[in-house]
Structure formats: C-alpha cells, structure tokens
Design an enzyme around this catalytic site. Structure first.
Site, PDB file in Angstrom:
ATOM      1  N   HIS A   1      19.588   0.146 -21.726  1.00 35.46           N
ATOM      2  CA  HIS A   1      17.975  -0.352 -22.555  1.00 35.46           C
ATOM      3  C   HIS A   1      16.877  -0.122 -22.073  1.00 35.46           C
ATOM      4  CE1 HIS A   1      15.572  -2.925 -25.098  1.00 35.46           C
ATOM      5  NE2 HIS A   1      15.206  -3.549 -24.514  1.00 35.46           N
TER       6      HIS A   1
ATOM      7  N   MET B   1      24.631   0.244 -31.656  1.00 37.10           N
ATOM      8  CA  MET B   1      23.704  -0.244 -32.236  1.00 37.10           C
ATOM      9  C   MET B   1      24.157  -1.116 -32.074  1.00 37.10           C
ATOM     10  SD  MET B   1      20.779   1.217 -31.307  1.00 37.10           S
ATOM     11  CE  MET B   1      20.185   1.262 -32.393  1.00 37.10           C
ATOM     12  N   ARG B   2      25.179  -2.010 -32.322  1.00 33.33           N
ATOM     13  CA  ARG B   2      26.198  -3.117 -33.129  1.00 33.33           C
ATOM     14  C   ARG B   2      26.306  -4.051 -32.426  1.00 33.33           C
ATOM     15  NH1 ARG B   2      27.958  -3.569 -38.244  1.00 33.33           N
ATOM     16  NH2 ARG B   2      27.785  -1.000 -38.620  1.00 33.33           N
ATOM     17  N   ILE B   3      25.557  -5.884 -32.150  1.00 33.94           N
ATOM     18  CA  ILE B   3      25.865  -6.703 -32.019  1.00 33.94           C
ATOM     19  C   ILE B   3      27.672  -7.483 -31.208  1.00 33.94           C
ATOM     20  CG2 ILE B   3      24.740  -9.109 -31.226  1.00 33.94           C
ATOM     21  CD1 ILE B   3      22.194  -7.814 -32.232  1.00 33.94           C
TER      22      ILE B   3
ATOM     23  N   GLY C   1      24.405   9.770 -28.115  1.00 39.02           N
ATOM     24  CA  GLY C   1      25.131  10.053 -26.649  1.00 39.02           C
ATOM     25  C   GLY C   1      24.242  10.845 -25.380  1.00 39.02           C
TER      26      GLY C   1
ATOM     27  N   ASN D   1      23.226   9.371 -22.937  1.00 39.95           N
ATOM     28  CA  ASN D   1      23.198   8.873 -21.406  1.00 39.95           C
ATOM     29  C   ASN D   1      24.704   8.214 -21.201  1.00 39.95           C
ATOM     30  OD1 ASN D   1      21.246   6.675 -20.609  1.00 39.95           O
ATOM     31  ND2 ASN D   1      20.493   6.773 -22.453  1.00 39.95           N
TER      32      ASN D   1
ATOM     33  N   ASN E   1      24.816  -2.809 -20.501  1.00 38.71           N
ATOM     34  CA  ASN E   1      24.334  -2.075 -20.927  1.00 38.71           C
ATOM     35  C   ASN E   1      23.059  -0.944 -20.256  1.00 38.71           C
ATOM     36  OD1 ASN E   1      23.478  -1.417 -23.984  1.00 38.71           O
ATOM     37  ND2 ASN E   1      22.149  -3.065 -23.333  1.00 38.71           N
TER      38      ASN E   1
ATOM     39  N   ALA F   1      14.440   8.599 -17.317  1.00 35.19           N
ATOM     40  CA  ALA F   1      14.572   8.154 -15.860  1.00 35.19           C
ATOM     41  C   ALA F   1      16.515   7.658 -16.217  1.00 35.19           C
ATOM     42  CB  ALA F   1      13.948   7.108 -16.190  1.00 35.19           C
TER      43      ALA F   1
ATOM     44  N   ASP G   1      20.202  -8.229 -24.271  1.00 34.08           N
ATOM     45  CA  ASP G   1      19.754  -7.625 -23.508  1.00 34.08           C
ATOM     46  C   ASP G   1      18.595  -8.515 -22.527  1.00 34.08           C
ATOM     47  OD1 ASP G   1      19.203  -5.432 -25.421  1.00 34.08           O
ATOM     48  OD2 ASP G   1      17.805  -5.774 -26.113  1.00 34.08           O
TER      49      ASP G   1
HETATM   50  C1  GRF Z   1      18.660   5.079 -25.404  1.00 35.58           C
HETATM   51  O1  GRF Z   1      17.422   5.047 -25.201  1.00 35.58           O
HETATM   52  C2  GRF Z   1      19.134   3.918 -25.103  1.00 35.58           C
HETATM   53  O2  GRF Z   1      18.360   2.849 -23.988  1.00 35.58           O
HETATM   54  C3  GRF Z   1      19.762   2.712 -26.169  1.00 35.58           C
HETATM   55  O3  GRF Z   1      19.571   3.665 -26.803  1.00 35.58           O
HETATM   56  C4  GRF Z   1      19.204   5.066 -26.596  1.00 35.58           C
HETATM   57  C5  GRF Z   1      20.554   5.307 -26.504  1.00 35.58           C
HETATM   58  O4  GRF Z   1      19.873   6.963 -26.203  1.00 35.58           O
HETATM   59  N1  GRF Z   1      20.044   1.510 -25.759  1.00 35.58           N
HETATM   60  P1  GRF Z   1      21.092   8.152 -26.500  1.00 35.58           P
HETATM   61  O5  GRF Z   1      22.378   7.974 -27.214  1.00 35.58           O
HETATM   62  O6  GRF Z   1      22.423   7.769 -25.218  1.00 35.58           O
HETATM   63  O7  GRF Z   1      20.737   8.937 -26.017  1.00 35.58           O
END
Ligand code: GRF
Length: 236
Positions: free
Chosen positions: A112, A93-95, A15, A17, A110, A176, A148
């Site tokens: 990536h 992490m789920r589609i 978490g 981000n 999203n 970043a 993606d």
């Molecule tokens: C990040 O690198 C994001 O780009 C990818 O999964 C990771 C998640 O990290 N989709 P966090 O849970 O936000 O720390």
C-alpha cells in the site's frame, strides 16, 4: 536452503512492483519463486512484462463471471493450479471477498502506498500532500477482511519535499516500494514474519538493536535536489 515458496502475484495494471518481485526471485537464493501472475484486466501492462520474463500469466476478468464469488472462485482455482503457497497483491485493484480472504489468511500480502494506518484507500499521495505531512512511505501487510487494515510486515519512509506535487511524491514512494516489497515477501517466505492471532510476529533479528536508536527525519530539501531530478527521469 529449504524449498522456495511458490508465489503468485495478482495485478491489475502497470506491474512495476510485480517486476521488482520477479527480479528479486531471479536470484536462486531468494526464498520465494514467482510461479505465476494473474490479472483481472486483459490490458494490464504487467502481463507482457511477466511473459517476457518467462512467467506464466492468466487473465481472469470480472466480466466473464456472473458474480463476485464466482470470480473469486476462479482466481482461487488458478492459484491452486499454480500450486501457490503465497499470494502477493501488487496493484490489484479489486476487493477480494471474505471467503477468499479467509482461505488465504496469513499467506496473502499487499503493498500500500502510504504508512498505514494513515491514508488507507486511494489517492494516498494527494491526501498526504494536503495533510502537510513531512514523512510518507509505503507498507507491506497481511491481507485481512478490512481493506488496508491487516497486520504490518514492513514499512519504508520517504520525505515529502517542499514543492512536491502528487507525481513527484508518487515516484519517490514507488522507488521505496520496489525495495520494500521484495524484502517483505522474503521475510514471509522464510517464515521470519508470520501472522498469528491477528498480529505479525517477527523472528528475532540479531542486528535489530543497532536500529533502536535511529530517528527517521524529513531531510533538508536543498540537499535532496539532485535526487529529485534523478527521480523525475525514472518516473514511469
Ligand atoms: C503501487 O503504488 C501499489 O502500492 C499500489 O498500487 C500501485 C501499483 O503499481 N497498491 P504497480 O502496478 O506495481 O506499478
């Protein structure tokens, strides 16, 4: 300022981000507010971080539903109950299924950890090192049916340094990401980036002409050493 866009963040783990989005939205001038966090894993570390910041959280585990559709339906119902206008996937992490994606098309984004369309999928940093690229980075995009693959909203580039391993590169990209995602969500919430006809339409940026002559280059590795040490210290 018009009403801030009600945004729900979907996570599965750490978490970081999500934390960056919550921090940005703690400024009342930011065009989005984070009204809820949903995780498909009860043990996601991000849940505790969100709760500590006073954000409503909800766990919706796949194991509690008989089908993928039912699981997606429960997430959709939770989003509706939060009054979500924007959905931000942050390490989810789920589609998500076609029906769900179509419903939220143009309103779901999203992040990536690569410069799409290169390195879709998992293990992006290891693959980037193996490929020998000198510039790597991250992308925020609208979510479409293919993984993606949706229209790109914003990207940030970082150098791949001589001697980098996967963790060093991941840390540099993550830093970043934490700057890029708030910026991109802000653009979407303000209506400055929107999805139209399968593409991202960006509002005219008055200062964009200033950027037109800039070149992004992988810098001299020797000059980056102090920064790398700093990065090593903050790696989660
Ligand atoms: C990040 O690198 C994001 O780009 C990818 O999964 C990771 C998640 O990290 N989709 P966090 O849970 O936000 O720390």
């Amino acid at each position: 300022m018009s009403a801030r866009k009600r945004t729900v963040v979907l996570i599965s783990g750490r978490g970081s981000n999500m934390t960056a989005l919550i921090a940005a939205a703690s400024n009342l001038d930011y065009p989005a507010e984070i009204v809820g966090v949903i995780s498909d894993r009860a043990n996601a570390a991000g849940l505790g971080i969100a709760a500590a910041r006073g954000i409503a959280t909800k766990v919706i585990s796949r194991a509690d539903y008989t089908s993928k559709d039912a699981h997606d339906g429960a997430i959709d119902a939770a989003l509706v109950s939060f009054g979500a206008e924007i959905v931000a996937l942050a390490g989810y992490m789920r589609i998500l299924g076609a029906r769900f994606v179509e419903k939220w098309l143009g309103r779901m984004i999203n992040i990536h950890p690569a410069l799409l369309p290169a390195f879709k999928g998992l293990d992006t940093h290891a693959r980037a090192i193996r490929a020998g690229i000198r510039i790597h980075g991250c992308t925020v995009h609208f979510v479409t049916l293919d993984m993606d693959d949706g229209p790109i909203i914003a990207q940030a580039a970082v150098p791949v340094m001589v001697g980098d391993n996967e963790d060093m590169l991941a840390a540099r990209v993550l830093k970043a990401e934490h700057r890029l995602y708030p910026l991109a969500l802000g653009l979407v919430a303000e209506g400055k980036a929107r999805m139209e006809g399968g593409r991202t339409v960006l509002a005219h940026f008055a200062d964009d002409a200033d950027n037109s002559s800039s070149v992004v280059m992988a810098p001299d590795p020797l000059r980056e050493e102090t920064d790398l040490e700093h990065l090593a210290r903050i790696t989660p």
